[in-house]
Write a protein that holds these residues in place. Structure first.
Motif, PDB file in Angstrom:
ATOM      1  N   LEU A   1      50.729  26.767 -12.258  1.00  0.00           N
ATOM      2  CA  LEU A   1      51.826  26.214 -11.489  1.00  0.00           C
ATOM      3  C   LEU A   1      51.391  24.888 -10.886  1.00  0.00           C
ATOM      4  CD1 LEU A   1      52.911  29.415  -9.548  1.00  0.00           C
ATOM      5  CD2 LEU A   1      54.126  28.368 -11.443  1.00  0.00           C
ATOM      6  N   SER A   2      52.277  23.928 -10.952  1.00  0.00           N
ATOM      7  CA  SER A   2      52.018  22.660 -10.296  1.00  0.00           C
ATOM      8  C   SER A   2      53.275  22.270  -9.530  1.00  0.00           C
ATOM      9  CB  SER A   2      51.655  21.579 -11.318  1.00  0.00           C
ATOM     10  OG  SER A   2      52.743  21.322 -12.182  1.00  0.00           O
ATOM     11  N   VAL A   3      53.098  21.445  -8.506  1.00  0.00           N
ATOM     12  CA  VAL A   3      54.222  21.017  -7.688  1.00  0.00           C
ATOM     13  C   VAL A   3      54.146  19.510  -7.514  1.00  0.00           C
ATOM     14  CG1 VAL A   3      53.028  21.427  -5.493  1.00  0.00           C
ATOM     15  CG2 VAL A   3      55.523  21.446  -5.560  1.00  0.00           C
ATOM     16  N   ALA A   4      55.311  18.882  -7.550  1.00  0.00           N
ATOM     17  CA  ALA A   4      55.402  17.440  -7.357  1.00  0.00           C
ATOM     18  C   ALA A   4      56.491  17.142  -6.337  1.00  0.00           C
ATOM     19  CB  ALA A   4      55.719  16.742  -8.675  1.00  0.00           C
ATOM     20  N   ALA A   5      56.196  16.218  -5.437  1.00  0.00           N
ATOM     21  CA  ALA A   5      57.189  15.805  -4.451  1.00  0.00           C
ATOM     22  C   ALA A   5      58.252  14.966  -5.139  1.00  0.00           C
ATOM     23  CB  ALA A   5      56.527  15.012  -3.335  1.00  0.00           C
ATOM     24  N   GLY A   6      59.461  15.143  -4.692  1.00  0.00           N
ATOM     25  CA  GLY A   6      60.566  14.368  -5.216  1.00  0.00           C
ATOM     26  C   GLY A   6      61.036  13.374  -4.180  1.00  0.00           C
ATOM     27  N   PRO A   7      62.312  13.063  -4.178  1.00  0.00           N
ATOM     28  CA  PRO A   7      62.838  12.095  -3.220  1.00  0.00           C
ATOM     29  C   PRO A   7      62.650  12.555  -1.770  1.00  0.00           C
ATOM     30  CG  PRO A   7      64.448  12.574  -4.930  1.00  0.00           C
ATOM     31  CD  PRO A   7      63.329  13.543  -5.100  1.00  0.00           C
ATOM     32  N   VAL A   8      62.345  11.602  -0.913  1.00  0.00           N
ATOM     33  CA  VAL A   8      62.226  11.848   0.525  1.00  0.00           C
ATOM     34  C   VAL A   8      63.518  11.389   1.165  1.00  0.00           C
ATOM     35  CG1 VAL A   8      60.974  11.219   2.616  1.00  0.00           C
ATOM     36  CG2 VAL A   8      59.731  11.573   0.481  1.00  0.00           C
ATOM     37  N   GLU A   9      64.070  12.245   2.026  1.00  0.00           N
ATOM     38  CA  GLU A   9      65.335  11.924   2.678  1.00  0.00           C
ATOM     39  C   GLU A   9      65.118  11.710   4.166  1.00  0.00           C
ATOM     40  OE1 GLU A   9      68.023  15.041   1.634  1.00  0.00           O
ATOM     41  OE2 GLU A   9      67.800  14.654  -0.507  1.00  0.00           O
ATOM     42  N   ALA A  10      65.892  10.839   4.755  1.00  0.00           N
ATOM     43  CA  ALA A  10      65.723  10.472   6.161  1.00  0.00           C
ATOM     44  C   ALA A  10      65.907  11.645   7.120  1.00  0.00           C
ATOM     45  CB  ALA A  10      66.692   9.359   6.531  1.00  0.00           C
ATOM     46  N   ALA A  11      66.654  12.640   6.722  1.00  0.00           N
ATOM     47  CA  ALA A  11      66.944  13.760   7.615  1.00  0.00           C
ATOM     48  C   ALA A  11      65.778  14.731   7.743  1.00  0.00           C
ATOM     49  CB  ALA A  11      68.177  14.493   7.114  1.00  0.00           C
ATOM     50  N   GLY A  12      64.584  14.342   7.323  1.00  0.00           N
ATOM     51  CA  GLY A  12      63.423  15.212   7.423  1.00  0.00           C
ATOM     52  C   GLY A  12      63.252  16.113   6.229  1.00  0.00           C
ATOM     53  N   THR A  13      63.937  15.833   5.143  1.00  0.00           N
ATOM     54  CA  THR A  13      63.908  16.677   3.958  1.00  0.00           C
ATOM     55  C   THR A  13      63.099  16.029   2.841  1.00  0.00           C
ATOM     56  OG1 THR A  13      66.110  17.501   4.493  1.00  0.00           O
ATOM     57  CG2 THR A  13      65.355  17.835   2.247  1.00  0.00           C
ATOM     58  N   ASP A  62      60.666  12.112  10.492  1.00  0.00           N
ATOM     59  CA  ASP A  62      61.134  11.401   9.303  1.00  0.00           C
ATOM     60  C   ASP A  62      59.964  11.273   8.330  1.00  0.00           C
ATOM     61  OD1 ASP A  62      62.090   9.675   7.387  1.00  0.00           O
ATOM     62  OD2 ASP A  62      62.874   8.224   8.819  1.00  0.00           O
ATOM     63  N   PRO A  63      60.024  11.903   7.155  1.00  0.00           N
ATOM     64  CA  PRO A  63      58.900  11.889   6.217  1.00  0.00           C
ATOM     65  C   PRO A  63      58.692  10.553   5.508  1.00  0.00           C
ATOM     66  CG  PRO A  63      60.722  13.129   5.313  1.00  0.00           C
ATOM     67  CD  PRO A  63      61.098  12.756   6.706  1.00  0.00           C
ATOM     68  N   ARG A  64      59.627   9.615   5.656  1.00  0.00           N
ATOM     69  CA  ARG A  64      59.466   8.329   4.988  1.00  0.00           C
ATOM     70  C   ARG A  64      58.327   7.513   5.588  1.00  0.00           C
ATOM     71  NH1 ARG A  64      65.337   5.979   5.379  1.00  0.00           N
ATOM     72  NH2 ARG A  64      64.984   6.754   7.466  1.00  0.00           N
ATOM     73  N   GLY A  65      57.940   7.801   6.807  1.00  0.00           N
ATOM     74  CA  GLY A  65      56.905   7.015   7.478  1.00  0.00           C
ATOM     75  C   GLY A  65      55.496   7.529   7.294  1.00  0.00           C
ATOM     76  N   GLY A  66      55.298   8.636   6.587  1.00  0.00           N
ATOM     77  CA  GLY A  66      53.959   9.209   6.452  1.00  0.00           C
ATOM     78  C   GLY A  66      53.745   9.818   5.088  1.00  0.00           C
ATOM     79  N   ALA A  67      52.507  10.193   4.855  1.00  0.00           N
ATOM     80  CA  ALA A  67      52.150  10.795   3.573  1.00  0.00           C
ATOM     81  C   ALA A  67      52.384  12.303   3.633  1.00  0.00           C
ATOM     82  CB  ALA A  67      50.694  10.508   3.244  1.00  0.00           C
ATOM     83  N   VAL A  68      53.214  12.799   2.747  1.00  0.00           N
ATOM     84  CA  VAL A  68      53.493  14.228   2.652  1.00  0.00           C
ATOM     85  C   VAL A  68      52.624  14.806   1.537  1.00  0.00           C
ATOM     86  CG1 VAL A  68      55.235  15.978   2.162  1.00  0.00           C
ATOM     87  CG2 VAL A  68      55.857  13.922   3.441  1.00  0.00           C
ATOM     88  N   GLU A  69      51.908  15.875   1.848  1.00  0.00           N
ATOM     89  CA  GLU A  69      51.103  16.586   0.846  1.00  0.00           C
ATOM     90  C   GLU A  69      51.754  17.936   0.594  1.00  0.00           C
ATOM     91  OE1 GLU A  69      46.909  16.724   1.588  1.00  0.00           O
ATOM     92  OE2 GLU A  69      46.953  14.744   2.532  1.00  0.00           O
ATOM     93  N   ILE A  70      51.956  18.270  -0.681  1.00  0.00           N
ATOM     94  CA  ILE A  70      52.608  19.524  -1.053  1.00  0.00           C
ATOM     95  C   ILE A  70      51.728  20.264  -2.044  1.00  0.00           C
ATOM     96  CG2 ILE A  70      54.648  20.567  -2.108  1.00  0.00           C
ATOM     97  CD1 ILE A  70      56.244  18.152  -1.256  1.00  0.00           C
ATOM     98  N   LYS A  71      51.607  21.597  -1.845  1.00  0.00           N
ATOM     99  CA  LYS A  71      50.805  22.412  -2.764  1.00  0.00           C
ATOM    100  C   LYS A  71      51.398  23.804  -2.896  1.00  0.00           C
ATOM    101  CE  LYS A  71      47.648  23.715   0.945  1.00  0.00           C
ATOM    102  NZ  LYS A  71      46.281  23.659   1.445  1.00  0.00           N
ATOM    103  N   VAL A  72      51.073  24.453  -4.003  1.00  0.00           N
ATOM    104  CA  VAL A  72      51.409  25.864  -4.202  1.00  0.00           C
ATOM    105  C   VAL A  72      50.301  26.667  -3.523  1.00  0.00           C
ATOM    106  CG1 VAL A  72      51.708  27.714  -5.898  1.00  0.00           C
ATOM    107  CG2 VAL A  72      52.577  25.411  -6.387  1.00  0.00           C
ATOM    108  N   THR A  73      50.680  27.600  -2.652  1.00  0.00           N
ATOM    109  CA  THR A  73      49.669  28.379  -1.928  1.00  0.00           C
ATOM    110  C   THR A  73      49.568  29.824  -2.406  1.00  0.00           C
ATOM    111  OG1 THR A  73      51.226  28.906  -0.160  1.00  0.00           O
ATOM    112  CG2 THR A  73      49.828  26.948   0.134  1.00  0.00           C
ATOM    113  N   GLY A  74      50.505  30.265  -3.230  1.00  0.00           N
ATOM    114  CA  GLY A  74      50.409  31.634  -3.737  1.00  0.00           C
ATOM    115  C   GLY A  74      51.605  32.023  -4.573  1.00  0.00           C
ATOM    116  N   TYR A  75      51.452  33.106  -5.326  1.00  0.00           N
ATOM    117  CA  TYR A  75      52.524  33.658  -6.145  1.00  0.00           C
ATOM    118  C   TYR A  75      52.139  35.064  -6.568  1.00  0.00           C
ATOM    119  CZ  TYR A  75      49.613  32.620 -10.212  1.00  0.00           C
ATOM    120  OH  TYR A  75      48.584  32.569 -11.105  1.00  0.00           O
TER     121      TYR A  75
END
Length: 78
Positions: A1-13, A62-75
């Protein structure tokens, strides 16, 4: 499994896509994202083999101002 960040939205999403290159289905796929000190998590019910599923992580800042790190932690295997 791999995960990739997609679009960052201003509403914190922050959207993400999990890709399962294996032939087996993974269930209860846990995703964790960090933005500075904040941690957000999500669980996808199923990611079938050789497919992908999408979701979103919600942050207070707001996630646009910083680096977001995303990972799969379990399944689980069904």
């Amino acid at each position: 499994l791999s995960v990739a960040a997609g679009p960052v939205e201003a509403a914190g999403t922050v959207r993400f896509t999990v890709r399962n290159l294996a032939g087996r289905t993974a269930k209860q796929v846990q995703i964790e994202g960090t933005l500075g000190e904040q941690v957000a998590s999500a669980t996808l019910d199923y990611v079938p083999g050789r497919s992908e599923e999408s979701g979103a992580l919600l942050f207070d800042a707001d996630p646009r101002g910083g680096a977001v790190e995303i990972k799969v932690t379990g399944y689980q295997l069904p």
